[in-house]
Design a protein around this motif. Structure first.
Motif, mmCIF file in Angstrom:
data_model
loop_
_atom_site.group_PDB
_atom_site.id
_atom_site.type_symbol
_atom_site.label_atom_id
_atom_site.label_comp_id
_atom_site.label_asym_id
_atom_site.label_seq_id
_atom_site.Cartn_x
_atom_site.Cartn_y
_atom_site.Cartn_z
ATOM 1 N N VAL A 14 36.789 29.060 43.636
ATOM 2 C CA VAL A 14 36.595 30.270 42.828
ATOM 3 C C VAL A 14 36.601 31.469 43.780
ATOM 4 O O VAL A 14 35.656 31.663 44.547
ATOM 5 N N PRO A 15 37.675 32.280 43.758
ATOM 6 C CA PRO A 15 37.700 33.444 44.647
ATOM 7 C C PRO A 15 36.796 34.567 44.127
ATOM 8 O O PRO A 15 36.647 34.731 42.925
ATOM 9 N N GLN A 16 36.228 35.312 45.055
ATOM 10 C CA GLN A 16 35.359 36.432 44.665
ATOM 11 C C GLN A 16 35.593 37.646 45.546
ATOM 12 O O GLN A 16 35.810 37.532 46.745
ATOM 13 N N GLY A 17 35.530 38.824 44.902
ATOM 14 C CA GLY A 17 35.521 40.087 45.633
ATOM 15 C C GLY A 17 34.128 40.681 45.490
ATOM 16 O O GLY A 17 33.151 40.133 46.001
ATOM 17 N N GLY A 18 34.035 41.759 44.701
ATOM 18 C CA GLY A 18 32.730 42.422 44.527
ATOM 19 C C GLY A 18 31.955 41.914 43.331
ATOM 20 O O GLY A 18 30.858 42.397 43.046
ATOM 21 N N ARG A 19 32.508 40.964 42.577
ATOM 22 C CA ARG A 19 31.878 40.383 41.375
ATOM 23 C C ARG A 19 31.531 41.437 40.324
ATOM 24 O O ARG A 19 30.495 41.387 39.682
ATOM 25 N N THR A 20 32.407 42.412 40.147
ATOM 26 C CA THR A 20 32.163 43.421 39.113
ATOM 27 C C THR A 20 33.077 43.220 37.901
ATOM 28 O O THR A 20 33.098 44.038 36.996
ATOM 29 N N GLY A 21 33.833 42.114 37.896
ATOM 30 C CA GLY A 21 34.863 41.897 36.863
ATOM 31 C C GLY A 21 34.359 41.841 35.433
ATOM 32 O O GLY A 21 35.066 42.206 34.511
ATOM 33 N N GLY A 61 33.624 36.968 33.670
ATOM 34 C CA GLY A 61 33.321 35.600 34.101
ATOM 35 C C GLY A 61 34.359 35.009 35.041
ATOM 36 O O GLY A 61 34.287 33.824 35.371
ATOM 37 N N GLY A 62 35.310 35.840 35.500
ATOM 38 C CA GLY A 62 36.371 35.342 36.386
ATOM 39 C C GLY A 62 35.853 34.827 37.712
ATOM 40 O O GLY A 62 36.511 34.005 38.365
ATOM 41 N N THR A 63 34.689 35.270 38.138
ATOM 42 C CA THR A 63 34.160 34.857 39.452
ATOM 43 C C THR A 63 33.081 33.779 39.330
ATOM 44 O O THR A 63 32.480 33.406 40.334
ATOM 45 N N GLU A 98 42.540 45.034 54.178
ATOM 46 C CA GLU A 98 42.244 43.642 53.845
ATOM 47 C C GLU A 98 41.570 43.578 52.481
ATOM 48 O O GLU A 98 40.961 44.556 52.017
ATOM 49 N N ALA A 99 41.657 42.388 51.877
ATOM 50 C CA ALA A 99 41.243 42.245 50.470
ATOM 51 C C ALA A 99 39.787 42.598 50.207
ATOM 52 O O ALA A 99 39.439 43.065 49.123
ATOM 53 N N GLY A 100 38.909 42.376 51.200
ATOM 54 C CA GLY A 100 37.482 42.597 50.964
ATOM 55 C C GLY A 100 37.040 44.044 51.135
ATOM 56 O O GLY A 100 35.842 44.342 51.022
ATOM 57 N N CYS A 147 33.270 47.216 43.947
ATOM 58 C CA CYS A 147 34.448 46.351 43.760
ATOM 59 C C CYS A 147 35.328 46.413 45.015
ATOM 60 O O CYS A 147 35.271 47.360 45.790
ATOM 61 N N THR A 148 36.144 45.362 45.186
ATOM 62 C CA THR A 148 37.003 45.284 46.376
ATOM 63 C C THR A 148 38.466 45.464 45.966
ATOM 64 O O THR A 148 38.825 45.204 44.812
ATOM 65 N N ILE A 149 39.289 45.823 46.928
ATOM 66 C CA ILE A 149 40.703 46.031 46.594
ATOM 67 C C ILE A 149 41.352 44.694 46.173
ATOM 68 O O ILE A 149 42.206 44.673 45.279
ATOM 69 N N ALA A 159 42.943 45.837 27.730
ATOM 70 C CA ALA A 159 43.605 46.924 28.463
ATOM 71 C C ALA A 159 43.215 46.893 29.928
ATOM 72 O O ALA A 159 44.029 47.127 30.808
ATOM 73 N N GLU A 160 41.954 46.651 30.174
ATOM 74 C CA GLU A 160 41.437 46.645 31.538
ATOM 75 C C GLU A 160 40.593 45.387 31.721
ATOM 76 O O GLU A 160 40.469 44.597 30.814
ATOM 77 N N HIS A 161 39.994 45.269 32.874
ATOM 78 C CA HIS A 161 39.245 44.065 33.252
ATOM 79 C C HIS A 161 40.248 42.902 33.157
ATOM 80 O O HIS A 161 41.433 43.092 32.927
ATOM 81 N N LEU A 207 43.056 26.526 41.951
ATOM 82 C CA LEU A 207 42.699 27.941 42.054
ATOM 83 C C LEU A 207 42.091 28.465 40.753
ATOM 84 O O LEU A 207 42.750 28.541 39.719
ATOM 85 N N ASN A 208 40.831 28.824 40.824
ATOM 86 C CA ASN A 208 40.081 29.390 39.704
ATOM 87 C C ASN A 208 40.339 28.672 38.375
ATOM 88 O O ASN A 208 40.750 29.294 37.380
ATOM 89 N N PRO A 209 40.065 27.362 38.346
ATOM 90 C CA PRO A 209 40.330 26.616 37.105
ATOM 91 C C PRO A 209 39.477 27.137 35.951
ATOM 92 O O PRO A 209 38.373 27.640 36.158
#
Ligand SMILES: Cc1cc2nc3c(=O)[nH]c(=O)nc-3n(C[C@H](O)[C@H](O)[C@H](O)COP(=O)(O)OP(=O)(O)OC[C@H]3O[C@@H](n4cnc5c(N)ncnc54)[C@H](O)[C@@H]3O)c2cc1C
Length: 469
Positions: free
Chosen positions: A69-76, A79-81, A113-115, A142-144, A426-428, A463-465
């Motif tokens: 489960v990939p994670q950036g800033g966990r602001t999505g 529930g994607g993270t 970089e992604a983070g 949030c991360t790029i 539209a977003e998220h 990947l993120n099943p």
């Protein structure tokens, strides 16, 4: 530790204590998102420091069929993270990959970089008098990588586009651990399929984005902001055309605010001020920006013209940066101000501009009929057709009784969106939250194409099943 996950132990030494985390209390915050809609389980959190480490992790995971489960800033917020409840997935946080690899003022690009946290990228570019226009309320965390994986939007889409429009190249680690380095800075590149666009918006289901080349723009020197009172959402659409012409398309924000929403902001957000002497049912917040100092005149001319056409009833043009901030509080405070008003059911939808006011009228009438005394708070980026169609519970009814109608309300709203050729998202992202809607509202042919793309990029489904599809 789960038996399968034990196969990753050879990585423990090279990742080091900052990159290999088994401590329960350290992992805990990584198991859910801010809204707390979902909570999962995981026994291992990996925080690689560079692309090679990501590649090593994916190689082993793919070999041993370990889900990630990939994670950036966990602001999505969708529930994607959030990992599943079986505790067999590992979390891969990109937060330590936060270097700026290159700033190239000749190319008008920055390679990150992604983070990297979005606001850090904005600050670094601003200091150098450039603009990276992606801007969202979550930009401080949030991360790029997350922005690209969700194709984030925000307030400047009208002028500069979504995240996918702001990228020239990316670096991705594929499910099998292979690194695809596409860190190009070309504005024109027609060598076959544009593969980077498949990863953008794929929410970590097709590959791990590790770096990106982002487009920069000249920093506008002047900004002119105004709040105009309008008689209806219809008028907002007519005014949008006038505003685009009046400013020669220098419009960078065009936001709808309703009276009911403004009342909530005035009641609950500290510092919020009534903007005009009289009260009106609808407002639009308009902003022009440019390096040319003629914006004030253009804004005043727009106001005069629209007044004469009766599509504007009143207006407040900001005279200072403080007044500009005061106007934005009325827009930015809308989400927060709904919280103390009880439960709310939210929809972040988009509609072709010519159908936006039709949507607001039809959907509001249907919702108010279905739940009498519910309070529709429709607002947002009307300039790009993106409306936050939120419904606050009626005063004095049980929160649960209202929330039990969530699914029915969603169906009611999304059916209207579909009839008007709009999008339920539209977003998220889709994450876990909107998977059902994706199946219902996307044409079958699209869903099947998505499934075959997923199978090609990630045949073992590591990947993120359970997200998106
Ligand atoms: C207050 C608030 C306001 C918001 N406003 C907006 C808005 O205006 N517009 C908008 O579009 N969104 C908005 N969002 C949603 C959210 O901020 C965005 O979706 C943002 O892009 C997520 O970035 P993140 O780093 O937090 O990603 P995360 O939440 O960590 O991840 C999002 C998804 O991307 C995947 N992912 C993360 N990083 C990577 C990577 N490097 N490679 C592959 N997959 C990855 C995750 O698995 C997950 O599926 C808002 C959220 C909040 C809390």
């Amino acid at each position: 530790m789960h038996t399968k996950i034990k196969n990753l132990i050879p990585l423990k030494k090279s990742l080091g204590p900052k990159g290999w985390i088994e401590d329960k209390s350290t992992i805990e915050p990584y198991l859910e998102e801010e809204r707390g809609l979902y909570k999962g389980k995981a026994k291992l959190l990996l925080k690689p420091e560079n692309t090679k480490e990501v590649s090593n992790i994916l190689k082993l995971c793919n070999k041993h069929n370990i889900k990630i489960v990939p994670q950036g800033g966990r602001t999505g917020l969708c529930g994607g993270t959030v990992p599943s409840n079986n505790g067999e997935e590992i979390i891969l946080s990109l937060e330590r990959m936060n270097k700026i690899r290159e700033f190239n003022k000749t190319n008008f690009t920055i390679t990150v970089e992604a983070g990297c946290i979005l606001s850090n990228i904005q600050n670094i570019t601003n200091e150098k008098h450039f603009l990276f226009p992606l801007s969202l309320a979550s930009e401080g965390s949030c991360t790029i990588g997350g922005n690209l994986s969700t194709n984030a939007g925000g307030i400047n889409v009208l002028r500069y586009g979504m995240a996918r429009d702001l990228v020239l190249g990316i670096e991705v680690v594929l499910a099998n651990g292979k690194i695809w380095n596409n860190l190009m800075s070309l504005r024109k590149d027609n060598r076959g399929y544009d593969l980077k666009q498949l990863f953008i918006g794929s929410e970590g289901t097709l590959g791990i984005i590790t770096s990106a080349v982002l487009k920069l723009f000249p920093m506008p020197k002047y900004i002119e902001s105004a709040l105009f009172a309008i008689p209806s959402p219809d008028a907002a659409i007519e005014l949008l055309g006038l505003a685009r012409s009046a400013s020669a398309d220098l419009l960078n924000a065009y936001e709808l605010v309703s009276r009911i929403g403004m009342e909530m902001v005035l009641k609950h957000i500290p510092g919020a001020k009534e903007p005009m002497k009289n009260k009106y049912q609808w407002y639009v917040l308009i902003e022009f920006s440019s390096s040319n100092n003629s914006l004030r005149k253009q804004m005043e001319e727009l106001f005069e013209l629209a007044l004469n056409k009766n599509i504007v009833l009143d207006g407040a043009i900001a005279e200072s940066s403080q007044q500009r901030k005061d106007l934005w509080v009325l827009r930015d405070g809308l989400n927060e101000a709904q919280k103390p008003e009880g439960a709310s059911i939210k929809h972040d939808i988009s509609i072709p501009i010519n159908n936006v006011s039709k949507f607001i009228n039809i959907a509001s009438t249907c919702v108010e009929k279905y739940i009498p005394n519910s309070r529709v708070v429709a607002f947002g980026h009307i300039g790009d057709g993106n409306i936050h169609f939120n419904i606050s519970q009626p005063v004095n009814i049980d929160k649960k009784e209202f929330l039990d109608k969530w699914e029915n309300i969603n169906k009611l709203v999304f059916d209207i969106v579909k009839d008007l050729n709009g999008s339920f998202s539209a977003e998220h992202g889709i994450g876990k939250l909107k998977r059902k809607e994706l199946k219902i509202y996307n044409p079958k042919i699209e869903v099947n194409l998505m499934k075959s793309i997923k199978l090609t990029f990630d045949p073992k489904n590591i990947l993120n099943p359970g997200k998106v599809l």
